[in-house]
Design a protein around this motif. Structure first.
Motif, PDB file in Angstrom:
ATOM      1  N   MET A 142       9.689  -1.347   8.878  1.00 12.41           N
ATOM      2  CA  MET A 142       9.577  -1.624   7.446  1.00 12.41           C
ATOM      3  C   MET A 142       8.502  -2.661   7.138  1.00 12.41           C
ATOM      4  O   MET A 142       7.886  -2.619   6.068  1.00 12.41           O
ATOM      5  CB  MET A 142      10.925  -2.079   6.881  1.00 12.41           C
ATOM      6  N   LYS A 143       8.233  -3.584   8.040  1.00 14.46           N
ATOM      7  CA  LYS A 143       7.146  -4.539   7.796  1.00 14.46           C
ATOM      8  C   LYS A 143       5.819  -3.800   7.691  1.00 14.46           C
ATOM      9  O   LYS A 143       4.995  -4.089   6.812  1.00 14.46           O
ATOM     10  CB  LYS A 143       7.085  -5.582   8.912  1.00 14.46           C
ATOM     11  N   GLU A 144       5.606  -2.848   8.600  1.00 11.63           N
ATOM     12  CA  GLU A 144       4.372  -2.073   8.582  1.00 11.63           C
ATOM     13  C   GLU A 144       4.295  -1.185   7.339  1.00 11.63           C
ATOM     14  O   GLU A 144       3.236  -1.066   6.717  1.00 11.63           O
ATOM     15  CB  GLU A 144       4.284  -1.216   9.854  1.00 11.63           C
ATOM     16  N   ILE A 145       5.410  -0.558   6.989  1.00 10.34           N
ATOM     17  CA  ILE A 145       5.438   0.292   5.791  1.00 10.34           C
ATOM     18  C   ILE A 145       5.144  -0.535   4.546  1.00 10.34           C
ATOM     19  O   ILE A 145       4.325  -0.143   3.695  1.00 10.34           O
ATOM     20  CB  ILE A 145       6.800   1.001   5.670  1.00 10.34           C
ATOM     21  N   ALA A 146       5.805  -1.680   4.415  1.00  8.56           N
ATOM     22  CA  ALA A 146       5.605  -2.531   3.235  1.00  8.56           C
ATOM     23  C   ALA A 146       4.164  -3.008   3.151  1.00  8.56           C
ATOM     24  O   ALA A 146       3.564  -3.013   2.062  1.00  8.56           O
ATOM     25  CB  ALA A 146       6.565  -3.715   3.279  1.00  8.56           C
ATOM     26  N   ALA A 147       3.580  -3.417   4.283  1.00 12.75           N
ATOM     27  CA  ALA A 147       2.193  -3.891   4.284  1.00 12.75           C
ATOM     28  C   ALA A 147       1.242  -2.767   3.884  1.00 12.75           C
ATOM     29  O   ALA A 147       0.289  -2.974   3.111  1.00 12.75           O
ATOM     30  CB  ALA A 147       1.831  -4.438   5.659  1.00 12.75           C
ATOM     31  N   HIS A 148       1.493  -1.573   4.405  1.00  3.22           N
ATOM     32  CA  HIS A 148       0.666  -0.409   4.049  1.00  3.22           C
ATOM     33  C   HIS A 148       0.771  -0.113   2.558  1.00  3.22           C
ATOM     34  O   HIS A 148      -0.241   0.131   1.883  1.00  3.22           O
ATOM     35  CB  HIS A 148       1.117   0.794   4.868  1.00  3.22           C
ATOM     36  N   ASN A 149       1.991  -0.150   2.035  1.00  7.30           N
ATOM     37  CA  ASN A 149       2.187   0.136   0.615  1.00  7.30           C
ATOM     38  C   ASN A 149       1.581  -0.936  -0.274  1.00  7.30           C
ATOM     39  O   ASN A 149       1.075  -0.639  -1.371  1.00  7.30           O
ATOM     40  CB  ASN A 149       3.669   0.313   0.322  1.00  7.30           C
ATOM     41  N   GLU A 150       1.615  -2.195   0.161  1.00  7.81           N
ATOM     42  CA  GLU A 150       0.945  -3.262  -0.597  1.00  7.81           C
ATOM     43  C   GLU A 150      -0.557  -2.975  -0.674  1.00  7.81           C
ATOM     44  O   GLU A 150      -1.188  -3.171  -1.723  1.00  7.81           O
ATOM     45  CB  GLU A 150       1.180  -4.617   0.069  1.00  7.81           C
ATOM     46  N   ASN A 151      -1.116  -2.502   0.414  1.00  8.28           N
ATOM     47  CA  ASN A 151      -2.537  -2.181   0.446  1.00  8.28           C
ATOM     48  C   ASN A 151      -2.856  -1.012  -0.482  1.00  8.28           C
ATOM     49  O   ASN A 151      -3.857  -1.036  -1.218  1.00  8.28           O
ATOM     50  CB  ASN A 151      -2.968  -1.854   1.877  1.00  8.28           C
ATOM     51  N   LEU A 152      -2.003   0.016  -0.461  1.00  9.52           N
ATOM     52  CA  LEU A 152      -2.187   1.147  -1.378  1.00  9.52           C
ATOM     53  C   LEU A 152      -2.102   0.694  -2.827  1.00  9.52           C
ATOM     54  O   LEU A 152      -2.864   1.163  -3.690  1.00  9.52           O
ATOM     55  CB  LEU A 152      -1.128   2.219  -1.111  1.00  9.52           C
ATOM     56  N   SER A 153      -1.169  -0.210  -3.114  1.00  2.00           N
ATOM     57  CA  SER A 153      -0.992  -0.714  -4.471  1.00  2.00           C
ATOM     58  C   SER A 153      -2.265  -1.410  -4.971  1.00  2.00           C
ATOM     59  O   SER A 153      -2.723  -1.172  -6.093  1.00  2.00           O
ATOM     60  CB  SER A 153       0.191  -1.688  -4.523  1.00  2.00           C
ATOM     61  N   LYS A 154      -2.829  -2.259  -4.123  1.00  2.00           N
ATOM     62  CA  LYS A 154      -4.052  -2.973  -4.505  1.00  2.00           C
ATOM     63  C   LYS A 154      -5.223  -2.016  -4.696  1.00  2.00           C
ATOM     64  O   LYS A 154      -5.999  -2.136  -5.647  1.00  2.00           O
ATOM     65  CB  LYS A 154      -4.390  -4.020  -3.447  1.00  2.00           C
ATOM     66  N   LYS A 155      -5.346  -1.058  -3.776  1.00  2.00           N
ATOM     67  CA  LYS A 155      -6.429  -0.080  -3.844  1.00  2.00           C
ATOM     68  C   LYS A 155      -6.346   0.756  -5.117  1.00  2.00           C
ATOM     69  O   LYS A 155      -7.341   0.906  -5.848  1.00  2.00           O
ATOM     70  CB  LYS A 155      -6.355   0.824  -2.616  1.00  2.00           C
ATOM     71  N   ALA A 156      -5.172   1.288  -5.394  1.00  2.00           N
ATOM     72  CA  ALA A 156      -5.007   2.133  -6.580  1.00  2.00           C
ATOM     73  C   ALA A 156      -5.154   1.321  -7.861  1.00  2.00           C
ATOM     74  O   ALA A 156      -5.807   1.769  -8.809  1.00  2.00           O
ATOM     75  CB  ALA A 156      -3.645   2.822  -6.541  1.00  2.00           C
ATOM     76  N   GLY A 157      -4.554   0.132  -7.877  1.00  2.00           N
ATOM     77  CA  GLY A 157      -4.639  -0.708  -9.070  1.00  2.00           C
ATOM     78  C   GLY A 157      -6.074  -1.046  -9.419  1.00  2.00           C
ATOM     79  O   GLY A 157      -6.485  -0.981 -10.596  1.00  2.00           O
ATOM     80  N   LYS A 158      -6.856  -1.412  -8.420  1.00  2.00           N
ATOM     81  CA  LYS A 158      -8.269  -1.760  -8.650  1.00  2.00           C
ATOM     82  C   LYS A 158      -9.043  -0.539  -9.142  1.00  2.00           C
ATOM     83  O   LYS A 158      -9.821  -0.629 -10.110  1.00  2.00           O
ATOM     84  CB  LYS A 158      -8.882  -2.287  -7.356  1.00  2.00           C
ATOM     85  N   GLY A 159      -8.816   0.616  -8.506  1.00  2.00           N
ATOM     86  CA  GLY A 159      -9.544   1.811  -8.889  1.00  2.00           C
ATOM     87  C   GLY A 159      -9.214   2.292 -10.288  1.00  2.00           C
ATOM     88  O   GLY A 159     -10.116   2.611 -11.078  1.00  2.00           O
ATOM     89  N   PHE A 160      -7.941   2.337 -10.623  1.00  2.00           N
ATOM     90  CA  PHE A 160      -7.542   2.790 -11.956  1.00  2.00           C
ATOM     91  C   PHE A 160      -7.976   1.792 -13.036  1.00  2.00           C
ATOM     92  O   PHE A 160      -8.330   2.183 -14.148  1.00  2.00           O
ATOM     93  CB  PHE A 160      -6.027   3.005 -12.009  1.00  2.00           C
ATOM     94  N   ASP A 161      -7.966   0.512 -12.700  1.00  2.00           N
ATOM     95  CA  ASP A 161      -8.411  -0.519 -13.640  1.00  2.00           C
ATOM     96  C   ASP A 161      -9.904  -0.349 -13.946  1.00  2.00           C
ATOM     97  O   ASP A 161     -10.321  -0.409 -15.114  1.00  2.00           O
ATOM     98  CB  ASP A 161      -8.135  -1.900 -13.047  1.00  2.00           C
ATOM     99  N   GLU A 162     -10.704  -0.120 -12.918  1.00  2.00           N
ATOM    100  CA  GLU A 162     -12.142   0.044 -13.117  1.00  2.00           C
ATOM    101  C   GLU A 162     -12.463   1.245 -13.997  1.00  2.00           C
ATOM    102  O   GLU A 162     -13.482   1.260 -14.702  1.00  2.00           O
ATOM    103  CB  GLU A 162     -12.842   0.176 -11.767  1.00  2.00           C
ATOM    104  N   LEU A 163     -11.586   2.246 -13.974  1.00  2.00           N
ATOM    105  CA  LEU A 163     -11.780   3.424 -14.819  1.00  2.00           C
ATOM    106  C   LEU A 163     -11.136   3.279 -16.196  1.00  2.00           C
ATOM    107  O   LEU A 163     -11.178   4.209 -17.008  1.00  2.00           O
ATOM    108  CB  LEU A 163     -11.201   4.657 -14.115  1.00  2.00           C
ATOM    109  N   GLY A 164     -10.536   2.099 -16.456  1.00  2.00           N
ATOM    110  CA  GLY A 164      -9.933   1.833 -17.761  1.00  2.00           C
ATOM    111  C   GLY A 164      -8.699   2.659 -18.044  1.00  2.00           C
ATOM    112  O   GLY A 164      -8.417   2.992 -19.203  1.00  2.00           O
ATOM    113  N   LEU A 165      -7.916   2.961 -17.002  1.00  2.00           N
ATOM    114  CA  LEU A 165      -6.782   3.873 -17.150  1.00  2.00           C
ATOM    115  C   LEU A 165      -5.428   3.175 -17.184  1.00  2.00           C
ATOM    116  O   LEU A 165      -4.397   3.840 -17.335  1.00  2.00           O
ATOM    117  CB  LEU A 165      -6.786   4.878 -15.997  1.00  2.00           C
TER     118      LEU A 165
END
Length: 361
Positions: free
Chosen positions: A273-296
């Motif tokens: 679960m530590k690895e899963i949580a860390a991976h998901n935190e990374n996905l969250s940051k990646k998606a959040g940054k990308g969708f934000d840059e597109l104004g979505l």
């Protein structure tokens, strides 16, 4: 995490961004379920009677996974049924704080029972909104989802712990259905008194299984009336000595469904679960940054420090239908498109979705 993708054949023909609706079926879990039903086919009642021990094993692993005493765990078919049973045992004089537009299976059961109710707004100041309501409105119970189903806003667990320290008599009931399996939680050391969840989303356990976890002190606030022969472990003389958690298990629990929960938790444990949580935190940051840059994204999502892996983006110019045509599995929720990512997703999945959106503009 890439090796784990092989266990989910759906990923061979789509970008699956819909775990917030349904988690995927792992091929290891499929094999276990097939073997279980084959044993039932040839063994009949003997197999089912022998499988009763599987329920205890499931309770044991749930306790270890979430850090809860096993005699304070109730196994339920889903969160919604468990919460309704729980609320039937709560004093009608309680003043309950809900979140505006929280998941219907959290708010509706409370609203249908005549409690005094207040509401906190879900925005970038969610925790402060809750704190002000508790401080100023004689709130006795807080009931909320740890992750919001529409927009993915994720409540700060450290805030809940500090809230409980400031208001030790405040009963905190949490729905972890959109949280458990995506991120770590130590129930015993959290500020939460009651944590419930269904297993078919981020725990990837299929439908028909869920659980409720209780703190010792939480039991004193409820008088649960639900009962049945299974509550007494099929002992006729035990009617008046039923443990608190067993009131939520009045009838037989299905070995296929709860064995599936056990198997799913074992799979998550093997990955870590530590690895899963860390991976998901990374996905969250990646998606959040990308969708934000597109104004979505809405501003209240952008302004929060941490988010889940659930995002609701603006449905501009038929974007939802276009994503479907490009084999992106997602959902319409509220006025937008909900995309949700789990450990079997990759940053490349997110890059592909972002590129699809850019090309449409």
């Amino acid at each position: 995490m890439l090796n784990n993708r092989k266990s989910y054949p759906v990923l061979n023909h789509c970008i699956y961004a819909n775990t917030a609706a349904y988690g995927l079926l792992n091929d290891e879990l499929l094999e276990w379920r097939q073997n279980h039903d084959l044993d039932y086919l040839v063994g009949g009642s003997s197999m089912k009677i022998e499988s009763l021990g599987l329920i205890g094993e499931t309770r044991q692993i749930v306790g270890e996974f979430f850090k809860c005493k096993k005699d304070l765990i109730a196994l339920v078919p889903n969160f919604s049924l468990g919460l309704n049973m729980l609320l039937e045992g709560l004093d009608s004089e309680e003043h309950i704080l809900l979140l505006e537009n929280d998941y219907p299976s959290v708010n509706w059961p409370v609203e249908s029972r005549g409690f005094q109710i207040s509401y906190a707004k879900i925005n970038e100041h969610l925790e402060q909104n809750i704190l002000e309501k508790v401080r100023n409105n004689s709130i006795t119970v807080l009931a909320l989802s740890l992750v919001q189903w529409i927009n993915g806003i994720r409540v700060d667990l450290d805030f809940l712990k500090s809230l409980k320290e400031e208001f030790p008599q405040l009963l905190i009931i949490a729905d972890g259905t959109q949280f458990c399996g995506a991120f770590e939680i130590d129930f015993e050391n959290s500020g939460i008194d009651v944590l419930g969840a269904s297993g078919y989303k981020w725990l990837l356990a299929g439908t028909g299984n869920g659980f409720f976890l209780f703190k010792d002190l939480a039991q004193r606030r409820f008088t649960i009336k639900t009962t049945g022969f299974n509550s007494a472990n099929a002992v006729l003389t035990a009617k008046n000595t039923i443990p608190f958690n067993k009131h939520f298990e009045p009838g037989h629990l299905d070995s296929l469904n709860f064995g599936s929960l056990k198997c799913a938790l074992e799979i998550l444990n093997n990955i870590g679960m530590k690895e899963i949580a860390a991976h998901n935190e990374n996905l969250s940051k990646k998606a959040g940054k990308g969708f934000d840059e597109l104004g979505l994204l809405n501003n209240y999502v952008i302004q929060r420090n941490r988010h889940s892996t659930i995002f609701n983006i603006k449905d501009n110019n038929g974007l939802y239908n276009h994503l479907k045509e490009e084999n992106v599995v997602c959902s319409r929720r509220g006025e937008g498109i909900r995309l949700s990512f789990h450990y079997y997703n990759t940053v490349e999945d997110i890059d592909a979705i972002l590129e699809i959106i850019r090309k449409m503009r």
